[in-house]
Scaffold this motif. Sequence first.
Motif, PDB file in Angstrom:
ATOM      1  N   GLU A 203      -2.478  78.418   4.722  1.00  0.00           N
ATOM      2  CA  GLU A 203      -2.385  77.087   4.174  1.00  0.00           C
ATOM      3  C   GLU A 203      -2.993  76.117   5.001  1.00  0.00           C
ATOM      4  OE1 GLU A 203       1.626  76.356   3.234  1.00  0.00           O
ATOM      5  OE2 GLU A 203       1.841  77.926   1.534  1.00  0.00           O
ATOM      6  N   GLU A 204      -3.404  75.062   4.217  1.00  0.00           N
ATOM      7  CA  GLU A 204      -4.017  73.952   5.238  1.00  0.00           C
ATOM      8  C   GLU A 204      -2.647  73.298   6.111  1.00  0.00           C
ATOM      9  OE1 GLU A 204      -6.933  72.808   5.666  1.00  0.00           O
ATOM     10  OE2 GLU A 204      -7.872  74.619   4.719  1.00  0.00           O
ATOM     11  N   PRO A 205      -3.142  73.075   7.248  1.00  0.00           N
ATOM     12  CA  PRO A 205      -1.840  72.490   8.071  1.00  0.00           C
ATOM     13  C   PRO A 205      -1.653  71.051   7.569  1.00  0.00           C
ATOM     14  CG  PRO A 205      -3.946  72.564   9.400  1.00  0.00           C
ATOM     15  CD  PRO A 205      -4.047  73.231   8.236  1.00  0.00           C
ATOM     16  N   LYS A 206      -0.349  70.467   7.133  1.00  0.00           N
ATOM     17  CA  LYS A 206      -0.111  69.107   6.866  1.00  0.00           C
ATOM     18  C   LYS A 206      -0.100  68.383   8.007  1.00  0.00           C
ATOM     19  CE  LYS A 206       2.745  71.013   2.802  1.00  0.00           C
ATOM     20  NZ  LYS A 206       3.889  70.731   2.058  1.00  0.00           N
ATOM     21  N   LYS A 207      -0.408  67.075   7.655  1.00  0.00           N
ATOM     22  CA  LYS A 207      -0.263  65.970   8.762  1.00  0.00           C
ATOM     23  C   LYS A 207       1.153  65.770   8.813  1.00  0.00           C
ATOM     24  CE  LYS A 207      -1.728  61.228   9.348  1.00  0.00           C
ATOM     25  NZ  LYS A 207      -2.486  60.058   8.959  1.00  0.00           N
ATOM     26  N   LYS A 208       1.514  65.757  10.166  1.00  0.00           N
ATOM     27  CA  LYS A 208       2.956  65.506  10.239  1.00  0.00           C
ATOM     28  C   LYS A 208       3.233  64.148  10.409  1.00  0.00           C
ATOM     29  CE  LYS A 208       6.031  65.981  14.270  1.00  0.00           C
ATOM     30  NZ  LYS A 208       6.481  66.253  15.747  1.00  0.00           N
ATOM     31  N   ASP A 209       4.414  63.792   9.498  1.00  0.00           N
ATOM     32  CA  ASP A 209       4.989  62.428   9.264  1.00  0.00           C
ATOM     33  C   ASP A 209       5.731  62.142  10.495  1.00  0.00           C
ATOM     34  OD1 ASP A 209       3.635  62.227   6.727  1.00  0.00           O
ATOM     35  OD2 ASP A 209       5.080  63.387   5.870  1.00  0.00           O
ATOM     36  N   TYR A 210       5.837  60.864  10.641  1.00  0.00           N
ATOM     37  CA  TYR A 210       7.102  60.166  11.630  1.00  0.00           C
ATOM     38  C   TYR A 210       8.385  60.351  11.129  1.00  0.00           C
ATOM     39  CZ  TYR A 210       2.546  58.228  14.022  1.00  0.00           C
ATOM     40  OH  TYR A 210       1.683  58.010  14.431  1.00  0.00           O
ATOM     41  N   ILE A 211       9.344  60.450  11.898  1.00  0.00           N
ATOM     42  CA  ILE A 211      10.690  60.484  11.426  1.00  0.00           C
ATOM     43  C   ILE A 211      11.050  59.342  10.730  1.00  0.00           C
ATOM     44  CG2 ILE A 211      11.201  61.915  13.407  1.00  0.00           C
ATOM     45  CD1 ILE A 211      12.452  59.351  14.695  1.00  0.00           C
ATOM     46  N   LYS A 212      11.749  59.603   9.470  1.00  0.00           N
ATOM     47  CA  LYS A 212      12.280  58.340   8.720  1.00  0.00           C
ATOM     48  C   LYS A 212      13.475  57.702   9.255  1.00  0.00           C
ATOM     49  CE  LYS A 212      13.544  57.815   3.757  1.00  0.00           C
ATOM     50  NZ  LYS A 212      14.815  57.189   3.966  1.00  0.00           N
ATOM     51  N   ILE A 213      13.465  56.436   9.176  1.00  0.00           N
ATOM     52  CA  ILE A 213      14.585  55.690   9.592  1.00  0.00           C
ATOM     53  C   ILE A 213      14.927  54.869   8.368  1.00  0.00           C
ATOM     54  CG2 ILE A 213      15.441  53.908  10.846  1.00  0.00           C
ATOM     55  CD1 ILE A 213      13.393  54.642  13.122  1.00  0.00           C
ATOM     56  N   ASP A 214      16.079  54.834   7.995  1.00  0.00           N
ATOM     57  CA  ASP A 214      16.684  53.997   6.995  1.00  0.00           C
ATOM     58  C   ASP A 214      17.455  52.846   7.635  1.00  0.00           C
ATOM     59  OD1 ASP A 214      16.271  55.784   4.835  1.00  0.00           O
ATOM     60  OD2 ASP A 214      18.133  56.942   5.335  1.00  0.00           O
ATOM     61  N   PHE A 215      16.542  51.582   7.527  1.00  0.00           N
ATOM     62  CA  PHE A 215      17.051  50.395   8.277  1.00  0.00           C
ATOM     63  C   PHE A 215      17.918  49.631   7.321  1.00  0.00           C
ATOM     64  CE2 PHE A 215      12.758  51.143  10.033  1.00  0.00           C
ATOM     65  CZ  PHE A 215      13.174  50.765  11.496  1.00  0.00           C
ATOM     66  N   ASP A 216      18.106  49.930   6.090  1.00  0.00           N
ATOM     67  CA  ASP A 216      19.231  49.352   5.335  1.00  0.00           C
ATOM     68  C   ASP A 216      20.644  49.689   5.705  1.00  0.00           C
ATOM     69  OD1 ASP A 216      20.388  47.840   3.357  1.00  0.00           O
ATOM     70  OD2 ASP A 216      20.635  49.642   1.800  1.00  0.00           O
ATOM     71  N   GLY A 217      21.301  48.806   6.243  1.00  0.00           N
ATOM     72  CA  GLY A 217      22.584  48.997   6.852  1.00  0.00           C
ATOM     73  C   GLY A 217      22.686  49.954   8.205  1.00  0.00           C
ATOM     74  N   ILE A 218      21.738  50.019   8.979  1.00  0.00           N
ATOM     75  CA  ILE A 218      21.494  50.689   9.938  1.00  0.00           C
ATOM     76  C   ILE A 218      22.572  50.259  11.202  1.00  0.00           C
ATOM     77  CG2 ILE A 218      19.596  49.254  11.165  1.00  0.00           C
ATOM     78  CD1 ILE A 218      18.296  51.985  12.136  1.00  0.00           C
TER      79      ILE A 218
END
Length: 266
Positions: A203-218
């Motif tokens: 499979e084609e290597p997927k582009k790594k996404d940055y970690i997700k941050i939920d800023f709502d109510g953080i």
Amino acid sequence: KPEQLTSNGTCMRYAPEWAPDGKRLAFSDKDGKLFILTLDDKNLTEIADEKRGQVRDYAWSADGGHLAFSLSNDNNTRSLYIWSAADGQTRRATNDLFSQAGPVWDPDGNYLFFASSREYAPLIGSNEFNFALNRNQGLFALALRKDVKNPFPPESDEVTLAPESPAPGATPPSPAPGPAPASVAAGFSPASQEAKSAAPSKEEPKKKDYIKIDFDGIADRVTRVPVDADNFFGLAAIKGHLLFARGGGFYYGRESDVQTSLRIYS
């Protein structure tokens, strides 16, 4: 060969920090400004301006997608902020009720650890009735997403009762159905299995996404690390552990009566 990356500075620039992915540099200057330099295009962006002093506690997330740091508030406390590479925005992560500084990232991208002065048990001076605050720092964990579990949940005192034996002459319960096939239990249908077999082996290597941050109510997702309040510095996070130094109070004219020690918390 050395390569000049910046120019036209108006004051001393210092303390460059590489992003772990090697794409950016963060650095601050004597005027209290915090910058991000993108290495590919040499683009320089000012992301923060400290009103009182300088910014010295900035730290990259493990994937290089976020930078955490502290800035002072109007009430003389400090709050944590997070800059995100995905949209170039700087967002506030904690409130202004207490001073928070020295952020470090959990290597797995679930928590942001920091020190905060929230313990108030002041020493009373013997010569004059006055207060001296010491050992008032605690260590805290900020959950970066709403689905992240509390890393230090309260212990439950609930017990599990054994099932009661069936009464004599009672009809035994019907046997539970046998285990589903592995493909069904794993959530796969025969069609998806066939599609998987027909797919190319590589499979084609997927582009790594940055970690997700939920800023709502953080700011509400803060949990205290269960260590006693003290004078902490040099906080670092590794997988499954926190490292920090613990020292004594500051005195005029003599050394502290407490020897500095390095601690590890599992």
